[in-house]
Design a protein around this motif. Structure first.
Motif, PDB file in Angstrom:
ATOM      1  N   MET A   1       0.847  -1.208   0.000  1.00 54.66           N
ATOM      2  CA  MET A   1       0.000   0.000   0.000  1.00 54.66           C
ATOM      3  C   MET A   1       0.871   1.243   0.000  1.00 54.66           C
ATOM      4  N   THR A   2       0.596   2.181  -0.919  1.00 57.24           N
ATOM      5  CA  THR A   2       1.385   3.407  -1.011  1.00 57.24           C
ATOM      6  C   THR A   2       1.017   4.359   0.119  1.00 57.24           C
ATOM      7  N   ARG A   3       2.059   4.948   0.731  1.00 60.18           N
ATOM      8  CA  ARG A   3       1.862   5.915   1.799  1.00 60.18           C
ATOM      9  C   ARG A   3       2.323   7.293   1.331  1.00 60.18           C
ATOM     10  N   THR A   4       1.850   8.334   2.018  1.00 61.50           N
ATOM     11  CA  THR A   4       2.162   9.709   1.626  1.00 61.50           C
ATOM     12  C   THR A   4       3.068  10.365   2.653  1.00 61.50           C
ATOM     13  N   LEU A   5       4.194  10.856   2.163  1.00 60.08           N
ATOM     14  CA  LEU A   5       5.106  11.670   2.963  1.00 60.08           C
ATOM     15  C   LEU A   5       4.904  13.123   2.568  1.00 60.08           C
ATOM     16  N   VAL A   6       4.606  13.965   3.529  1.00 62.99           N
ATOM     17  CA  VAL A   6       4.500  15.403   3.280  1.00 62.99           C
ATOM     18  C   VAL A   6       5.712  16.090   3.901  1.00 62.99           C
ATOM     19  N   ILE A   7       6.394  16.895   3.102  1.00 67.78           N
ATOM     20  CA  ILE A   7       7.543  17.675   3.566  1.00 67.78           C
ATOM     21  C   ILE A   7       7.153  19.142   3.512  1.00 67.78           C
ATOM     22  N   VAL A   8       7.198  19.801   4.658  1.00 72.67           N
ATOM     23  CA  VAL A   8       6.861  21.230   4.723  1.00 72.67           C
ATOM     24  C   VAL A   8       8.156  22.022   4.616  1.00 72.67           C
ATOM     25  N   GLY A   9       8.360  22.638   3.457  1.00 77.84           N
ATOM     26  CA  GLY A   9       9.574  23.398   3.200  1.00 77.84           C
ATOM     27  C   GLY A   9      10.408  22.742   2.123  1.00 77.84           C
ATOM     28  N   HIS A  10      10.902  23.562   1.193  1.00 74.07           N
ATOM     29  CA  HIS A  10      11.735  23.021   0.111  1.00 74.07           C
ATOM     30  C   HIS A  10      13.054  23.783   0.027  1.00 74.07           C
ATOM     31  N   GLY A  11      13.695  23.906   1.184  1.00 72.27           N
ATOM     32  CA  GLY A  11      15.057  24.411   1.199  1.00 72.27           C
ATOM     33  C   GLY A  11      16.027  23.268   0.933  1.00 72.27           C
ATOM     34  N   MET A  12      17.283  23.487   1.270  1.00 71.49           N
ATOM     35  CA  MET A  12      18.309  22.504   0.965  1.00 71.49           C
ATOM     36  C   MET A  12      18.073  21.187   1.711  1.00 71.49           C
ATOM     37  N   ILE A  13      17.639  21.249   2.966  1.00 66.36           N
ATOM     38  CA  ILE A  13      17.487  20.039   3.758  1.00 66.36           C
ATOM     39  C   ILE A  13      16.192  19.313   3.407  1.00 66.36           C
ATOM     40  N   GLY A  14      15.095  20.047   3.254  1.00 63.31           N
ATOM     41  CA  GLY A  14      13.853  19.413   2.821  1.00 63.31           C
ATOM     42  C   GLY A  14      14.026  18.731   1.475  1.00 63.31           C
ATOM     43  N   HIS A  15      14.774  19.379   0.584  1.00 65.96           N
ATOM     44  CA  HIS A  15      15.030  18.788  -0.728  1.00 65.96           C
ATOM     45  C   HIS A  15      15.826  17.493  -0.598  1.00 65.96           C
ATOM     46  N   ARG A  16      16.785  17.470   0.315  1.00 67.22           N
ATOM     47  CA  ARG A  16      17.575  16.254   0.493  1.00 67.22           C
ATOM     48  C   ARG A  16      16.693  15.093   0.974  1.00 67.22           C
ATOM     49  N   VAL A  17      15.769  15.367   1.888  1.00 75.26           N
ATOM     50  CA  VAL A  17      14.851  14.317   2.331  1.00 75.26           C
ATOM     51  C   VAL A  17      14.049  13.788   1.148  1.00 75.26           C
ATOM     52  N   ALA A  18      13.493  14.697   0.351  1.00 74.07           N
ATOM     53  CA  ALA A  18      12.660  14.288  -0.783  1.00 74.07           C
ATOM     54  C   ALA A  18      13.454  13.475  -1.799  1.00 74.07           C
ATOM     55  N   THR A  19      14.633  13.964  -2.176  1.00 73.38           N
ATOM     56  CA  THR A  19      15.416  13.261  -3.202  1.00 73.38           C
ATOM     57  C   THR A  19      15.877  11.896  -2.711  1.00 73.38           C
ATOM     58  N   ASP A  20      16.278  11.814  -1.441  1.00 74.58           N
ATOM     59  CA  ASP A  20      16.767  10.524  -0.931  1.00 74.58           C
ATOM     60  C   ASP A  20      15.644   9.505  -0.793  1.00 74.58           C
ATOM     61  N   VAL A  21      14.469   9.940  -0.365  1.00 73.40           N
ATOM     62  CA  VAL A  21      13.347   9.008  -0.284  1.00 73.40           C
ATOM     63  C   VAL A  21      13.009   8.467  -1.675  1.00 73.40           C
ATOM     64  N   LEU A  22      12.906   9.365  -2.648  1.00 73.51           N
ATOM     65  CA  LEU A  22      12.551   8.928  -3.999  1.00 73.51           C
ATOM     66  C   LEU A  22      13.626   8.030  -4.605  1.00 73.51           C
ATOM     67  N   ALA A  23      14.892   8.329  -4.321  1.00 71.46           N
ATOM     68  CA  ALA A  23      15.983   7.536  -4.897  1.00 71.46           C
ATOM     69  C   ALA A  23      16.108   6.162  -4.256  1.00 71.46           C
ATOM     70  N   GLN A  24      15.830   6.091  -2.950  1.00 74.80           N
ATOM     71  CA  GLN A  24      16.073   4.845  -2.215  1.00 74.80           C
ATOM     72  C   GLN A  24      14.832   3.975  -2.046  1.00 74.80           C
ATOM     73  N   ASP A  25      13.666   4.524  -2.351  1.00 79.49           N
ATOM     74  CA  ASP A  25      12.418   3.774  -2.194  1.00 79.49           C
ATOM     75  C   ASP A  25      12.183   2.902  -3.429  1.00 79.49           C
ATOM     76  N   THR A  26      12.981   1.872  -3.566  1.00 78.88           N
ATOM     77  CA  THR A  26      12.898   1.012  -4.754  1.00 78.88           C
ATOM     78  C   THR A  26      11.599   0.208  -4.788  1.00 78.88           C
ATOM     79  N   ALA A  27      10.946   0.049  -3.647  1.00 77.92           N
ATOM     80  CA  ALA A  27       9.695  -0.707  -3.602  1.00 77.92           C
ATOM     81  C   ALA A  27       8.489   0.157  -3.950  1.00 77.92           C
ATOM     82  N   GLY A  28       8.689   1.447  -4.134  1.00 78.69           N
ATOM     83  CA  GLY A  28       7.580   2.338  -4.474  1.00 78.69           C
ATOM     84  C   GLY A  28       6.573   2.487  -3.354  1.00 78.69           C
ATOM     85  N   GLU A  29       7.074   2.505  -2.128  1.00 80.89           N
ATOM     86  CA  GLU A  29       6.186   2.553  -0.960  1.00 80.89           C
ATOM     87  C   GLU A  29       5.645   3.952  -0.697  1.00 80.89           C
TER      88      GLU A  29
END
Length: 407
Positions: free
Chosen positions: A1-29
């Protein structure tokens, strides 16, 4: 089942969270929704001064095409969060939308601190934080070549702002309340060398100086900065860069605890008291302490991503960060390593200064006289990589040889 991650803020650190989740979530969770306050995707704030030096805004962007085109990403620009409902696990945005989350990461960063001196909000007063801020400063400085500009604050960001005004052709004054520049990172000797060298570049430095008022001219805009000793610096442009404060506005409404000095209070796993809500970067007060550099923020992002993607429990924690840093400010190399101010009981300070050559070096050793605890370098920071690698270790050679090391 797909879950939703919400990130409030798109500065350098918020962007790192988003990019790393998308890059490492090979199962598409996970699907990732990013609520960005600015109209641009994340960019490199550390290199802001290069923008006023002629670098294009696009060159500072951190958002690669593959990130922006990822079908699992919902990036909403100019759409800041305005409220969090932890009971329903939703975030309300400025446009009235309501976004549900399974996990929420607060990456709201910090805001510039503007001292509440009379006149701080006059036309001609600016802060130095975003590309929009820099566009406004550039417009105000147009045709002002050779005219004075004043920066309130002589810390890291203040000197970055001073360098930016200098690139715009202005004659810059830096006003700092502390007795030295970069008081957090440097000791008095290092600060003195830095001040002397940037004065040689034509920047006026006013230390131990308190801003009393920003004075208005006949048209109601800035005409000068009055210091507590009566000095008047005539100027039509003032940049406040006197530090930052964590942006934790959402905490009160959401019932999340703040640290005594501000910031979302989190544990060493970056979690608030709500186990579905994390905070990272400058807005996070990790066990009460905020960290103002990018590197600790990236370490926080890594810890949170590992928790989000862990199939089971993870031992990933944030155990603090080495705040050592090497910088080039107005062309002057400076570095701060570990316990730069020798606060460790029994610490020994070894100083080597060359006023004529414009260099200063201090190593802080443990009471055994051999273990490196910290140091300060100004004018010549070539030994920094070696010294940082030896932090909290026994020096392999006498101190004078360590300071003479060249890469």
């Amino acid at each position: 089942m797909t879950r939703t991650l919400v990130i409030v803020g798109h500065g350098m650190i918020g962007h790192r969270v988003a990019t790393d989740v998308l890059a490492q979530d090979t199962a598409g969770e996970w699907r990732v929704t990013v609520l960005a306050e600015e109209s641009r995707p994340a960019y490199n704030r550390v290199a802001l001064s290069t923008y006023l030096g002629g670098r294009a805004a696009s060159a500072l962007s951190l958002a690669r095409p593959d990130f922006l085109e990822d079908p699992r990403l919902d990036l909403r620009l100019s759409t800041p969060a305005v409220a969090i409902d932890r009971d329903s696990r939703t975030v309300k945005t400025s446009d009235g939308s309501v976004v549900g989350y399974d996990a929420l990461v607060l990456a709201t960063g910090s805001r510039p601190f503007v001292p509440p001196v009379p006149g701080h909000d006059l036309p001609g007063c600016f802060v130095y934080r975003t590309l929009d801020d820099l566009d406004a400063i550039r417009a105000a400085a147009e045709g002002a070549e050779g005219r004075p500009g004043v920066v309130i604050g002589g810390g890291l960001l203040g000197l970055e702002a001073a360098g930016a005004l200098r690139k715009l052709g202005m004659k810059v004054h830096v006003v700092e309340m502390a007795p030295r520049l970069m008081a957090v990172q440097l000791d008095q000797g290092g600060g003195d060398v830095l001040a002397r060298m940037i004065r040689e570049l034509g920047v006026e430095v006013h230390c131990s100086a308190v801003t009393e008022t920003v004075e208005a001219g006949p048209d109601g805009s800035v005409a000068g900065v009055r210091l507590a000793d009566g000095t008047l610096i005539e100027t039509e442009l003032v940049v406040f860069s006197a530090g930052v404060r964590p942006r934790d506005d959402l905490a009160g409404q959401a019932g999340l605890r703040r640290a005594d000095r501000g910031g979302f209070l989190v544990d060493n796993r970056l979690r608030t008291e709500d186990d579905r809500v994390w905070a990272v970067g400058e807005c996070a007060a990790v066990e009460g302490r905020c960290y103002g550099l990018a590197t600790p923020g990236y370490q926080m992002a890594k810890v949170v991503v590992e928790q989000l993607l862990a199939a089971g429990d993870t031992d990933s924690v944030f155990d603090g960060a080495d705040m050592s840093t090497k910088l080039k400010l107005l062309g002057v190399d400076v570095a701060s390593i570990g316990d730069a101010h020798a606060t460790t009981p029994g610490a020994i300070e070894y100083v080597e200064a060359d006023p004529a050559g414009g260099t200063y070096a201090k190593l802080v050793l443990a009471e055994d006289g051999r273990t490196l605890l910290g140091g300060v370098l100004a004018g010549d920071a070539k030994p920094y990589p070696l010294l940082r690698s030896l932090l909290n270790r026994e020096l392999p050679a006498p101190v004078d040889q360590m300071l003479a090391w060249k890469p």
